[in-house]
Design a protein around this motif. Structure first.
Motif, PDB file in Angstrom:
ATOM      1  N   LEU A 225       0.823  -1.201   0.000  1.00  0.00           N
ATOM      2  CA  LEU A 225       0.000   0.000   0.000  1.00  0.00           C
ATOM      3  C   LEU A 225       0.867   1.265   0.000  1.00  0.00           C
ATOM      4  N   ARG A 226       2.015   1.213   0.684  1.00  0.00           N
ATOM      5  CA  ARG A 226       2.911   2.367   0.695  1.00  0.00           C
ATOM      6  C   ARG A 226       3.437   2.652  -0.716  1.00  0.00           C
ATOM      7  N   THR A 227       3.698   1.600  -1.480  1.00  0.00           N
ATOM      8  CA  THR A 227       4.152   1.786  -2.868  1.00  0.00           C
ATOM      9  C   THR A 227       3.090   2.502  -3.688  1.00  0.00           C
ATOM     10  N   TYR A 228       1.843   2.069  -3.554  1.00  0.00           N
ATOM     11  CA  TYR A 228       0.755   2.733  -4.272  1.00  0.00           C
ATOM     12  C   TYR A 228       0.640   4.200  -3.834  1.00  0.00           C
ATOM     13  N   ALA A 229       0.743   4.445  -2.523  1.00  0.00           N
ATOM     14  CA  ALA A 229       0.607   5.813  -1.999  1.00  0.00           C
ATOM     15  C   ALA A 229       1.703   6.722  -2.555  1.00  0.00           C
ATOM     16  N   GLU A 230       2.934   6.213  -2.645  1.00  0.00           N
ATOM     17  CA  GLU A 230       4.048   7.013  -3.171  1.00  0.00           C
ATOM     18  C   GLU A 230       3.860   7.316  -4.651  1.00  0.00           C
ATOM     19  N   ILE A 231       3.398   6.325  -5.413  1.00  0.00           N
ATOM     20  CA  ILE A 231       3.188   6.521  -6.844  1.00  0.00           C
ATOM     21  C   ILE A 231       2.138   7.600  -7.096  1.00  0.00           C
ATOM     22  N   MET A 232       1.069   7.578  -6.301  1.00  0.00           N
ATOM     23  CA  MET A 232      -0.036   8.529  -6.499  1.00  0.00           C
ATOM     24  C   MET A 232       0.110   9.778  -5.646  1.00  0.00           C
ATOM     25  N   ASP A 233       1.190   9.848  -4.850  1.00  0.00           N
ATOM     26  CA  ASP A 233       1.453  10.990  -3.974  1.00  0.00           C
ATOM     27  C   ASP A 233       0.292  11.231  -3.008  1.00  0.00           C
ATOM     28  N   LEU A 234      -0.097  10.172  -2.294  1.00  0.00           N
ATOM     29  CA  LEU A 234      -1.203  10.241  -1.342  1.00  0.00           C
ATOM     30  C   LEU A 234      -0.686   9.983   0.075  1.00  0.00           C
ATOM     31  N   PRO A 235      -1.262  10.645   1.083  1.00  0.00           N
ATOM     32  CA  PRO A 235      -0.846  10.389   2.463  1.00  0.00           C
ATOM     33  C   PRO A 235      -1.300   8.996   2.912  1.00  0.00           C
ATOM     34  N   LEU A 236      -0.433   8.329   3.684  1.00  0.00           N
ATOM     35  CA  LEU A 236      -0.741   7.000   4.186  1.00  0.00           C
ATOM     36  C   LEU A 236      -0.500   6.942   5.687  1.00  0.00           C
ATOM     37  N   GLU A 237      -1.467   6.418   6.429  1.00  0.00           N
ATOM     38  CA  GLU A 237      -1.331   6.209   7.859  1.00  0.00           C
ATOM     39  C   GLU A 237      -1.403   4.713   8.154  1.00  0.00           C
ATOM     40  N   VAL A 238      -0.431   4.226   8.943  1.00  0.00           N
ATOM     41  CA  VAL A 238      -0.409   2.821   9.349  1.00  0.00           C
ATOM     42  C   VAL A 238      -0.776   2.753  10.826  1.00  0.00           C
ATOM     43  N   VAL A 239      -1.831   2.004  11.140  1.00  0.00           N
ATOM     44  CA  VAL A 239      -2.335   1.929  12.518  1.00  0.00           C
ATOM     45  C   VAL A 239      -2.125   0.519  13.055  1.00  0.00           C
ATOM     46  N   TYR A 240      -1.509   0.434  14.251  1.00  0.00           N
ATOM     47  CA  TYR A 240      -1.220  -0.864  14.854  1.00  0.00           C
ATOM     48  C   TYR A 240      -2.115  -1.187  16.050  1.00  0.00           C
ATOM     49  N   SER A 241      -2.891  -0.205  16.504  1.00  0.00           N
ATOM     50  CA  SER A 241      -3.790  -0.457  17.626  1.00  0.00           C
ATOM     51  C   SER A 241      -4.933   0.552  17.568  1.00  0.00           C
ATOM     52  N   PRO A 242      -6.092   0.212  18.141  1.00  0.00           N
ATOM     53  CA  PRO A 242      -7.214   1.166  18.142  1.00  0.00           C
ATOM     54  C   PRO A 242      -6.852   2.505  18.779  1.00  0.00           C
ATOM     55  N   ARG A 243      -5.915   2.489  19.712  1.00  0.00           N
ATOM     56  CA  ARG A 243      -5.511   3.725  20.391  1.00  0.00           C
ATOM     57  C   ARG A 243      -4.875   4.717  19.421  1.00  0.00           C
ATOM     58  N   ASP A 244      -4.194   4.191  18.373  1.00  0.00           N
ATOM     59  CA  ASP A 244      -3.531   5.063  17.390  1.00  0.00           C
ATOM     60  C   ASP A 244      -4.504   5.604  16.337  1.00  0.00           C
ATOM     61  N   LEU A 245      -5.696   5.040  16.296  1.00  0.00           N
ATOM     62  CA  LEU A 245      -6.607   5.341  15.195  1.00  0.00           C
ATOM     63  C   LEU A 245      -7.079   6.799  15.198  1.00  0.00           C
ATOM     64  N   VAL A 246      -7.400   7.314  16.356  1.00  0.00           N
ATOM     65  CA  VAL A 246      -7.902   8.692  16.452  1.00  0.00           C
ATOM     66  C   VAL A 246      -6.870   9.686  15.947  1.00  0.00           C
TER      67      VAL A 246
END
Length: 370
Positions: A225-246
């Protein structure tokens, strides 16, 4: 021999009128779509013109073709009729002549009269892996409408099936919420589908799109997904726990649309399903797409749709049409969930292999019509 011409809204209405006036022994000679006369005809739906005949003398059967020719010759709009007949012939050819991709189910010859048409189409739709209950509903309705000793051509049965299938289909890709989540079993192509949609919204529709993934189980999922985001110049957030989601959602606050990738879940793994449900609760309100592969058997589709119910999905996406030999999975998915289909995918190319479809096109899939 009695020959009559009828104008009807659809084939069902026409059959009822023919049976009432000519009786159950009447046969359909020809059907074609026509417009009403005058300027208003261009702004109203086409009607179906049906030419039917009742053989009052069995010895006259040999002259049936001459009788039909006489009717057509006497029609003042012969040239226009020829054009519309070609259009009808093309439609019927796609519905009843062309066999579906990569199947060897035998289609009858054009114009053939099937001795047992209901049995033929039952076998065909079983071959398409259509749900048994849905199949019974469809054919029971057609059996009632075509009951009687009169013969029914393959074209009439195909048109009835097409009409009744369309009525059971729903298509809707309208955006309701800013957040759109993709859920489903493993290996159905959620990440690739998300990338196709991201490209469509960001590049074609010029939307501000953000990507978010909570798929940190599958090896390489984040990197893909990071590769796709870089190609299209889109922001990407990776979440590892519900606490990080907000916090991640706050960083994507300026986006008009947020596409959320999730890990594939096995239908029988209650613990994993509950974990994913916890993330989704924090992301509400959202459009939640259940992604199903077209190669999935009807029994498995029923299980998938039931097990993922706890995630409160509200849309469907069917993927991998290019890998399927039959397309019953599309109709089965809509039938089991009573939800609209938003998109179909038919390949790995991003973003090309993504389709918006309407109900008529979906129904055509059962006959291998693209």
């Amino acid at each position: 021999m009695k020959i009559r011409k009828y104008l009807a809204g659809d084939i069902s209405e026409g059959l009822q009128r023919i049976k009432k006036e000519l009786g159950p022994d009447a046969i359909i000679l020809q059907t074609r779509p026509v417009r009403r006369k005058g300027l208003r005809g261009y702004f109203t739906p086409r009607q179906l013109e049906i030419i039917a005949a009742l053989d009052t003398n069995r010895e006259e059967k040999a002259g049936l073709g001459e009788a039909l020719t006489q009717v057509l010759v006497e029609d003042k709009r012969t040239e226009k009729m020829k054009e519309e007949l070609l259009e009808l012939k093309s439609m019927v050819s796609r519905l009843t002549e062309s066999s579906p991709p990569r199947t060897d189910f035998p289609f009858p010859a054009d114009g053939a009269v099937i001795k047992k048409p209901i049995m033929y189409w039952r076998r065909y739709l079983e071959h398409q892996d259509l749900d048994a209950v849905l199949l019974h509903e469809l054919l029971s309705e057609i059996e009632k409408e075509t009951a009687g000793p009169g013969r029914v051509s393959q074209t009439v049965v195909a048109q009835l099936l097409q009409t009744k299938t369309v009525r059971r289909l729903r298509c809707d890709a309208t955006k309701k919420y800013r957040t759109q989540i993709f859920v489903g079993p493993t290996g159905v192509g959620k990440t690739t589908t998300l990338a196709k949609l991201a490209a469509r919204f960001a590049l074609d529709e010029q939307e501000r799109v953000g990507l978010l993934t909570i798929d940190h189980y599958r090896i390489g999922a984040v990197d893909q997904l990071r590769t796709y985001a870089e190609i299209m110049d889109l922001p990407l957030e990776v979440v590892y726990s519900p606490r990080d989601l907000v916090k991640a959602m706050l960083r994507l606050e300026g986006c008009e649309r947020i596409l959320v990738d999730t890990a594939g879940r096995a239908t029988g793994n209650t613990e994993q399903m509950e974990e994913l449900s916890g993330y989704i609760e924090l992301l509400q309100p959202a459009d939640i797409y259940l992604v199903i592969s077209a190669t999935t058997r009807q029994q498995d589709i029923r299980l998938i749709t039931e097990c993922f119910n706890r995630l409160k999905y509200n849309r469907l996406i069917v993927t991998k049409l290019d890998e399927a030999a039959v397309y019953g999975a599309v109709l089965n998915s809509i039938y089991y969930t009573n939800l609209p289909l938003a998109y179909l995918t038919n390949g790995q190319r991003v973003p090309e292999d993504l389709k918006l479809v309407n109900e008529a096109e979906l129904a055509g899939l059962l006959w291998g019509v693209s």
